[in-house]
Design a protein around this motif. Structure first.
Motif, PDB file in Angstrom:
ATOM      1  N   LEU A  87      -6.299   5.448   2.707  1.00  0.00           N
ATOM      2  CA  LEU A  87      -6.902   6.569   1.979  1.00  0.00           C
ATOM      3  C   LEU A  87      -6.289   6.738   0.589  1.00  0.00           C
ATOM      4  CD1 LEU A  87      -7.359   9.215   4.806  1.00  0.00           C
ATOM      5  CD2 LEU A  87      -9.149   8.012   3.546  1.00  0.00           C
ATOM      6  N   VAL A  88      -4.982   6.576   0.504  1.00  0.00           N
ATOM      7  CA  VAL A  88      -4.322   6.682  -0.799  1.00  0.00           C
ATOM      8  C   VAL A  88      -4.823   5.586  -1.732  1.00  0.00           C
ATOM      9  CG1 VAL A  88      -2.085   6.441  -1.982  1.00  0.00           C
ATOM     10  CG2 VAL A  88      -2.280   7.905   0.029  1.00  0.00           C
ATOM     11  N   SER A  89      -4.955   4.371  -1.230  1.00  0.00           N
ATOM     12  CA  SER A  89      -5.461   3.260  -2.045  1.00  0.00           C
ATOM     13  C   SER A  89      -6.892   3.499  -2.489  1.00  0.00           C
ATOM     14  CB  SER A  89      -5.405   1.948  -1.253  1.00  0.00           C
ATOM     15  OG  SER A  89      -4.098   1.656  -0.870  1.00  0.00           O
ATOM     16  N   LEU A  90      -7.693   4.025  -1.599  1.00  0.00           N
ATOM     17  CA  LEU A  90      -9.092   4.311  -1.896  1.00  0.00           C
ATOM     18  C   LEU A  90      -9.208   5.372  -3.006  1.00  0.00           C
ATOM     19  CD1 LEU A  90     -11.750   4.414   0.728  1.00  0.00           C
ATOM     20  CD2 LEU A  90     -11.560   6.454  -0.614  1.00  0.00           C
ATOM     21  N   LEU A 145      -7.318  -3.440  11.117  1.00  0.00           N
ATOM     22  CA  LEU A 145      -8.263  -3.731  10.035  1.00  0.00           C
ATOM     23  C   LEU A 145      -7.787  -3.130   8.720  1.00  0.00           C
ATOM     24  CD1 LEU A 145     -11.657  -3.197  11.860  1.00  0.00           C
ATOM     25  CD2 LEU A 145     -10.794  -5.329  10.916  1.00  0.00           C
ATOM     26  N   ILE A 146      -7.249  -1.926   8.791  1.00  0.00           N
ATOM     27  CA  ILE A 146      -6.749  -1.284   7.572  1.00  0.00           C
ATOM     28  C   ILE A 146      -5.579  -2.086   7.015  1.00  0.00           C
ATOM     29  CG2 ILE A 146      -5.736   0.810   6.592  1.00  0.00           C
ATOM     30  CD1 ILE A 146      -7.184   2.352   8.861  1.00  0.00           C
ATOM     31  N   ALA A 147      -4.676  -2.502   7.900  1.00  0.00           N
ATOM     32  CA  ALA A 147      -3.532  -3.309   7.457  1.00  0.00           C
ATOM     33  C   ALA A 147      -4.008  -4.610   6.810  1.00  0.00           C
ATOM     34  CB  ALA A 147      -2.606  -3.602   8.635  1.00  0.00           C
ATOM     35  N   ILE A 148      -5.027  -5.226   7.383  1.00  0.00           N
ATOM     36  CA  ILE A 148      -5.570  -6.477   6.842  1.00  0.00           C
ATOM     37  C   ILE A 148      -6.211  -6.236   5.478  1.00  0.00           C
ATOM     38  CG2 ILE A 148      -7.360  -8.218   7.199  1.00  0.00           C
ATOM     39  CD1 ILE A 148      -6.676  -7.967  10.255  1.00  0.00           C
ATOM     40  N   PHE A 149      -6.993  -5.173   5.348  1.00  0.00           N
ATOM     41  CA  PHE A 149      -7.615  -4.846   4.058  1.00  0.00           C
ATOM     42  C   PHE A 149      -6.558  -4.593   2.987  1.00  0.00           C
ATOM     43  CE2 PHE A 149     -12.180  -3.189   4.917  1.00  0.00           C
ATOM     44  CZ  PHE A 149     -12.499  -4.369   5.550  1.00  0.00           C
ATOM     45  N   ILE A 150      -5.521  -3.848   3.335  1.00  0.00           N
ATOM     46  CA  ILE A 150      -4.463  -3.548   2.368  1.00  0.00           C
ATOM     47  C   ILE A 150      -3.750  -4.840   1.961  1.00  0.00           C
ATOM     48  CG2 ILE A 150      -2.238  -2.373   2.043  1.00  0.00           C
ATOM     49  CD1 ILE A 150      -3.361  -0.127   3.855  1.00  0.00           C
ATOM     50  N   ALA A 151      -3.492  -5.722   2.925  1.00  0.00           N
ATOM     51  CA  ALA A 151      -2.834  -6.995   2.611  1.00  0.00           C
ATOM     52  C   ALA A 151      -3.698  -7.828   1.665  1.00  0.00           C
ATOM     53  CB  ALA A 151      -2.546  -7.766   3.901  1.00  0.00           C
ATOM     54  N   PHE A 152      -5.008  -7.869   1.912  1.00  0.00           N
ATOM     55  CA  PHE A 152      -5.911  -8.598   1.005  1.00  0.00           C
ATOM     56  C   PHE A 152      -5.863  -7.986  -0.405  1.00  0.00           C
ATOM     57  CE2 PHE A 152      -8.559 -10.341   4.634  1.00  0.00           C
ATOM     58  CZ  PHE A 152      -8.360 -11.672   4.300  1.00  0.00           C
ATOM     59  N   ILE A 155      -3.469  -6.133  -1.901  1.00  0.00           N
ATOM     60  CA  ILE A 155      -2.169  -6.359  -2.551  1.00  0.00           C
ATOM     61  C   ILE A 155      -2.059  -7.811  -3.000  1.00  0.00           C
ATOM     62  CG2 ILE A 155       0.320  -6.506  -2.120  1.00  0.00           C
ATOM     63  CD1 ILE A 155      -0.011  -3.992  -0.356  1.00  0.00           C
ATOM     64  N   THR A 156      -2.470  -8.719  -2.149  1.00  0.00           N
ATOM     65  CA  THR A 156      -2.376 -10.148  -2.468  1.00  0.00           C
ATOM     66  C   THR A 156      -3.244 -10.511  -3.662  1.00  0.00           C
ATOM     67  OG1 THR A 156      -1.923 -10.649  -0.155  1.00  0.00           O
ATOM     68  CG2 THR A 156      -2.647 -12.461  -1.543  1.00  0.00           C
ATOM     69  N   GLY A 157      -4.480 -10.044  -3.676  1.00  0.00           N
ATOM     70  CA  GLY A 157      -5.377 -10.362  -4.787  1.00  0.00           C
ATOM     71  C   GLY A 157      -4.868  -9.831  -6.106  1.00  0.00           C
ATOM     72  N   ILE A 160       2.723 -14.145   3.111  1.00  0.00           N
ATOM     73  CA  ILE A 160       3.903 -13.289   2.978  1.00  0.00           C
ATOM     74  C   ILE A 160       3.534 -11.818   3.178  1.00  0.00           C
ATOM     75  CG2 ILE A 160       5.657 -12.455   1.359  1.00  0.00           C
ATOM     76  CD1 ILE A 160       5.598 -15.349   0.141  1.00  0.00           C
ATOM     77  N   VAL A 161       2.491 -11.361   2.479  1.00  0.00           N
ATOM     78  CA  VAL A 161       2.079  -9.964   2.595  1.00  0.00           C
ATOM     79  C   VAL A 161       1.539  -9.697   3.997  1.00  0.00           C
ATOM     80  CG1 VAL A 161       0.504  -8.199   1.697  1.00  0.00           C
ATOM     81  CG2 VAL A 161       1.673  -9.719   0.118  1.00  0.00           C
TER      82      VAL A 161
END
Length: 172
Positions: free
Chosen positions: A23-26, A87-94, A96-98, A142-143
């Motif tokens: 939510l914070v990222s959004l 799913l949220i963890a995966i989205f956040i990792a994508f 941050i990585t990008g 890594i992320v």
């Protein structure tokens, strides 16, 4: 709160960090986009600027949340994750990585003496993509590991590398 935990299949309180970060990222993404929009239309009045910015943030946040929740339904089946909060963890990792790979690529090009000003646009962008690609792959693992999703991202990497023709280098 229990209803929220049940919906997202959260078993421990520490897992609440992923919906909060999501939510914070959004909202932060909505804020950055609102700044860009308002900069382009040159709003002079401070009160108008703040009002418009809040309205844009609310609208974009609602839109992003709607799209994200729709994506969750589709991707939960496709990715076969154990818990919905993953799913949220995966989205956040994508995300941050990008962002990190894109930020790292420019200094790497500068280090080898290539910049937008000194080389052709085509050469610059082709080299930048070739630098971003391997950096992104390594950062993704890594992320993903930092977010407790290494096995998902390792499987994701193996599948992608096989599709790119590197199957002989991948051991199952």
């Amino acid at each position: 709160m229990q209803k929220f935990k049940d919906r997202w299949e959260i078993n421990s309180s520490w897992q609440l960090i992923f919906p909060v970060l999501g939510l914070v990222s959004l909202i932060f993404s909505s804020y950055l986009i609102s700044k860009s929009i308002l900069r382009s239309i040159h709003v002079k009045n401070d009160a108008t600027y703040i009002g418009l910015q809040i309205a844009i943030i609310v609208i974009l946040s609602a839109l992003f949340l709607f799209v994200t929740l729709k994506l969750f339904k589709v991707l939960a089946k496709k990715w076969e994750v154990t818990y919905r909060w993953e799913l949220i963890a995966i989205f956040i990792a994508f995300a941050i990585t990008g962002s990190t790979a894109a930020r790292i690529s420019d200094p790497m090009l500068s280090f080898i003496g290539i910049s937008k000003e000194t080389s052709s646009t085509w050469l610059y962008w082709i080299l930048r993509v070739f630098i971003i690609f391997p950096v992104y792959q390594i950062l993704l693992l890594i992320v993903g590991w930092l977010f407790g999703q290494f096995s998902f991202f390792w499987g994701f990497e193996k599948k992608m590398l096989k599709r790119l023709g590197f199957a002989r280098f991948i051991k199952d």
